[in-house]
Design an enzyme around this catalytic site. Structure first.
Site, PDB file in Angstrom:
ATOM      1  N   HIS A  64      73.288  74.449  29.968  1.00  0.00           N
ATOM      2  CA  HIS A  64      71.925  73.165  30.136  1.00  0.00           C
ATOM      3  C   HIS A  64      70.863  73.401  28.579  1.00  0.00           C
ATOM      4  O   HIS A  64      70.218  73.955  28.731  1.00  0.00           O
ATOM      5  CB  HIS A  64      71.622  72.278  31.272  1.00  0.00           C
ATOM      6  CG  HIS A  64      72.007  72.130  32.921  1.00  0.00           C
ATOM      7  ND1 HIS A  64      72.600  71.137  32.464  1.00  0.00           N
ATOM      8  CD2 HIS A  64      72.502  73.717  33.267  1.00  0.00           C
ATOM      9  CE1 HIS A  64      72.778  71.447  33.945  1.00  0.00           C
ATOM     10  NE2 HIS A  64      73.305  72.935  33.905  1.00  0.00           N
ATOM     11  N   ARG A  66      69.258  71.764  26.925  1.00  0.00           N
ATOM     12  CA  ARG A  66      68.744  70.933  26.355  1.00  0.00           C
ATOM     13  C   ARG A  66      68.465  69.636  24.868  1.00  0.00           C
ATOM     14  O   ARG A  66      67.448  69.151  25.208  1.00  0.00           O
ATOM     15  CB  ARG A  66      66.936  71.203  27.333  1.00  0.00           C
ATOM     16  CG  ARG A  66      67.202  72.306  27.499  1.00  0.00           C
ATOM     17  CD  ARG A  66      67.454  71.580  29.322  1.00  0.00           C
ATOM     18  NE  ARG A  66      66.933  72.597  30.457  1.00  0.00           N
ATOM     19  CZ  ARG A  66      67.240  72.513  30.940  1.00  0.00           C
ATOM     20  NH1 ARG A  66      68.267  71.235  31.421  1.00  0.00           N
ATOM     21  NH2 ARG A  66      67.227  72.799  32.252  1.00  0.00           N
ATOM     22  N   ASN A  96      73.652  66.100  30.771  1.00  0.00           N
ATOM     23  CA  ASN A  96      71.230  66.072  31.098  1.00  0.00           C
ATOM     24  C   ASN A  96      70.524  66.382  30.055  1.00  0.00           C
ATOM     25  O   ASN A  96      69.642  66.402  30.523  1.00  0.00           O
ATOM     26  CB  ASN A  96      71.596  66.855  32.957  1.00  0.00           C
ATOM     27  CG  ASN A  96      71.606  68.111  33.500  1.00  0.00           C
ATOM     28  OD1 ASN A  96      72.170  68.892  32.565  1.00  0.00           O
ATOM     29  ND2 ASN A  96      70.444  68.466  34.056  1.00  0.00           N
ATOM     30  N   HIS A 179      78.731  69.257  40.382  1.00  0.00           N
ATOM     31  CA  HIS A 179      77.661  69.501  41.412  1.00  0.00           C
ATOM     32  C   HIS A 179      77.736  69.298  42.967  1.00  0.00           C
ATOM     33  O   HIS A 179      77.066  68.428  43.082  1.00  0.00           O
ATOM     34  CB  HIS A 179      76.640  69.490  40.204  1.00  0.00           C
ATOM     35  CG  HIS A 179      75.360  69.924  41.140  1.00  0.00           C
ATOM     36  ND1 HIS A 179      74.136  70.532  40.447  1.00  0.00           N
ATOM     37  CD2 HIS A 179      74.983  70.046  42.356  1.00  0.00           C
ATOM     38  CE1 HIS A 179      73.092  71.121  41.551  1.00  0.00           C
ATOM     39  NE2 HIS A 179      73.198  70.750  42.794  1.00  0.00           N
ATOM     40  N   HIS A 237      79.317  75.847  40.405  1.00  0.00           N
ATOM     41  CA  HIS A 237      77.866  77.091  40.569  1.00  0.00           C
ATOM     42  C   HIS A 237      78.049  77.122  42.303  1.00  0.00           C
ATOM     43  O   HIS A 237      77.230  76.782  43.141  1.00  0.00           O
ATOM     44  CB  HIS A 237      76.114  77.041  40.657  1.00  0.00           C
ATOM     45  CG  HIS A 237      76.288  75.857  40.047  1.00  0.00           C
ATOM     46  ND1 HIS A 237      76.195  74.607  41.642  1.00  0.00           N
ATOM     47  CD2 HIS A 237      75.552  75.189  39.629  1.00  0.00           C
ATOM     48  CE1 HIS A 237      75.868  73.333  40.517  1.00  0.00           C
ATOM     49  NE2 HIS A 237      75.094  73.960  39.736  1.00  0.00           N
ATOM     50  N   ASP A 308      74.667  78.725  34.415  1.00  0.00           N
ATOM     51  CA  ASP A 308      73.853  77.473  34.210  1.00  0.00           C
ATOM     52  C   ASP A 308      72.698  77.887  34.378  1.00  0.00           C
ATOM     53  O   ASP A 308      71.793  77.518  34.618  1.00  0.00           O
ATOM     54  CB  ASP A 308      73.727  77.476  36.431  1.00  0.00           C
ATOM     55  CG  ASP A 308      73.479  76.326  36.624  1.00  0.00           C
ATOM     56  OD1 ASP A 308      73.060  74.757  36.014  1.00  0.00           O
ATOM     57  OD2 ASP A 308      72.441  75.863  37.639  1.00  0.00           O
ATOM     58  N   HIS A 312      63.178  75.958  31.591  1.00  0.00           N
ATOM     59  CA  HIS A 312      61.860  75.402  32.027  1.00  0.00           C
ATOM     60  C   HIS A 312      61.137  75.569  30.972  1.00  0.00           C
ATOM     61  O   HIS A 312      61.261  77.299  31.603  1.00  0.00           O
ATOM     62  CB  HIS A 312      62.474  75.466  32.941  1.00  0.00           C
ATOM     63  CG  HIS A 312      63.264  74.078  33.714  1.00  0.00           C
ATOM     64  ND1 HIS A 312      63.054  72.723  33.379  1.00  0.00           N
ATOM     65  CD2 HIS A 312      63.911  74.779  34.835  1.00  0.00           C
ATOM     66  CE1 HIS A 312      64.169  72.115  34.275  1.00  0.00           C
ATOM     67  NE2 HIS A 312      65.016  73.663  34.698  1.00  0.00           N
TER      68      HIS A 312
END
Ligand code: DOR
Length: 443
Positions: A64, A66, A96, A179, A237, A308, A312
């Site tokens: 991910h 971003r 996402n 997922h 995952h 994965d 953050h």
């Protein structure tokens, strides 16, 4: 342009190591032999591989990154630099972002952004939307597959109705990557365990709330539908011993499954050490689950490894649970973590390479990558498998600036990363001018 890597231990496709030279011409592996003469007809860069293992670059099939929309956490440039440092020469990125990658325009936008700033190769998933985007799922190209969040996601990417999931299996003949957490069970357990007034609780409860049963229920549903339609399914995952046991009985040739280094190497005891930095979806599990995942990998029930990578900011992670977001970075430490496990006898170097490169390329039908073969793409890494070094937050190139393995000591650190025959990382530095290419996926 030619590149000659001298006297490394070259990991061959059969798992043997050959002490010798590897020649790259025009971005492709041109020769592998105990000794190769310098080409006379063109300039050639020579790199010493003495004391290092030469392996195919890692292909990380779940990240991910971003961008667009959440660049304050990470962007495609910083993430690709982190990849280069970690020995990851290609990645498959998830939808996402903001906007969500649920149509051709959003996919094209990501491809354009990546072309302008990624130092490694890139590919993207198209996301299944709760609004219904079957025509886009059928035609979006190039996409490595369809991402379905069966749980753990809000809004448009949440596909928690079996009928919508079944429609995708029935109508879209492409790889579906799930997922697998059952959203109804997650909702019910959140209501049961989270205080109604929103006050924080111990982050270790995350593994109880999003429990093994939630993962199993979703995996059962996805596998049942895949087997009904004999449809290509990939389980992202995978995290529980129950899912491994279920796959032992029901896995068919059209199904693959992956596991992350953190689900193999960390268990629920990590919450006491690193708090919310151990919080991810699906959550960390018990030591028995870790053991079952390892056994599943060894037995071929689990096919490959993905990080994965889901960064953050430290500020976000500093919030108390359940406000703290789920996810941890991974691309900088995944290979070293797994090679350290190999050095400890949990598996072999050749297995790590198969799980992190060859099997990924095969599963996603990425041509000419994942093994060191004549004529294949020169996505290569030189790895130091002799020395241990600590995981230091100060060295992290990911924008988030932290890593869940900080304080641990790993071997297997990448010294040189070569993308399409060009050095993208060496001597601890990324060459920011290098550009990767869009991955292609055979039908
Ligand atoms: O922990 C997670 N965080 N798991 C996911 O699958 C998504 C990710 C994110 O995007 O933050």
């Amino acid at each position: 342009m030619a590149l000659l890597i001298r006297q490394s231990d070259i990991l061959l496709p059969d798992g043997d190591l050959l002490r010798g030279d590897l020649l790259v011409i025009d971005g492709k592996i041109a020769a592998i032999a105990p000794h190769i003469d310098l080409p006379q007809d063109q300039p050639c860069t020579v790199i010493s591989g003495t004391g290092l293992i030469l392996m195919p670059g890692v292909i990380d099939p779940q990240v991910h990154f971003r961008e667009p929309g959440l660049e304050y956490k990470e962007d495609l440039m910083t993430a690709s630099h982190a990849c280069a440092r970690g020995g990851v020469t290609s990645f498959l990125e998830m939808p996402n972002t903001r906007p969500l990658t649920t149509n051709q325009a959003a996919l094209d936008d990501k491809l354009q952004r990546a072309a302008s700033k990624c130092v490694v190769n890139y590919g993207f998933f198209i996301g299944a939307s709760a609004q219904g985007n079957i025509p886009e799922l059928q035609t979006a190209t190039p996409a490595c597959g369809i991402k379905v969040f069966m749980g753990s996601m809000h809004g448009d990417l949440l596909i928690d109705q079996a009928t919508i999931l079944e429609e995708i299996f029935a109508k879209v003949p492409r790889l579906v990557a799930v997922h697998a957490e059952d959203q109804a069970r997650l909702n019910q357990r959140r209501q049961q365990f989270l205080p109604a007034d929103g006050s924080p609780i111990d982050v270790a409860m995350h593994s109880q709330i999003q429990d093994n049963q939630a993962a199993l229920l979703a995996t059962e549903l996805a596998v049942t539908l895949a087997n009904k339609y004999q449809h290509r399914l990939h389980i992202l995952h995978l995290s529980t011993k129950e899912e491994v046991a279920y796959l032992r009985l029901h896995k068919q040739p059209w199904i693959t499954a992956e596991v992350t280094p953190q689900h193999l190497l960390l268990d629920t005891s990590a919450y006491a050490r690193i708090g919310t930095k151990a919080q991810m979806n699906p959550p960390l599990r018990s030591p028995e689950d870790c053991a079952a995942l390892w056994q599943g990998l060894h037995d071929g029930i689990l096919d490959f490894i993905a990080t994965d990578h889901a960064p953050h900011t430290l500020e976000e992670k500093a919030q108390p649970y359940p406000k703290s977001p789920s996810g941890m970075p991974g691309v900088e430490t995944s290979l070293a973590a797994m090679l350290t496990a190999a050095a400890q006898g949990k598996c072999t170097l050749a297995q790590v390479s198969r799980w992190m490169s060859g099997n990924v390329a095969r599963a996603y039908k990425i041509p000419n990558k994942g093994e060191l073969r004549i004529g294949w793409d020169a996505d290569l890494i030189l790895v130091d498998y002799e020395n241990y070094r600590p995981v230091l937050g100060t060295e992290v190139l990911s924008k988030c600036g932290w890593n869940s393995f900080e304080g641990e000591s790993f071997t297997g650190w990448t010294q040189v990363t070569i993308v399409g025959g060009t050095v993208a990382y060496a001597n601890g530095k990324v060459n920011p001018e290098v550009r990767g290419k869009a991955l292609t996926f055979d039908a």
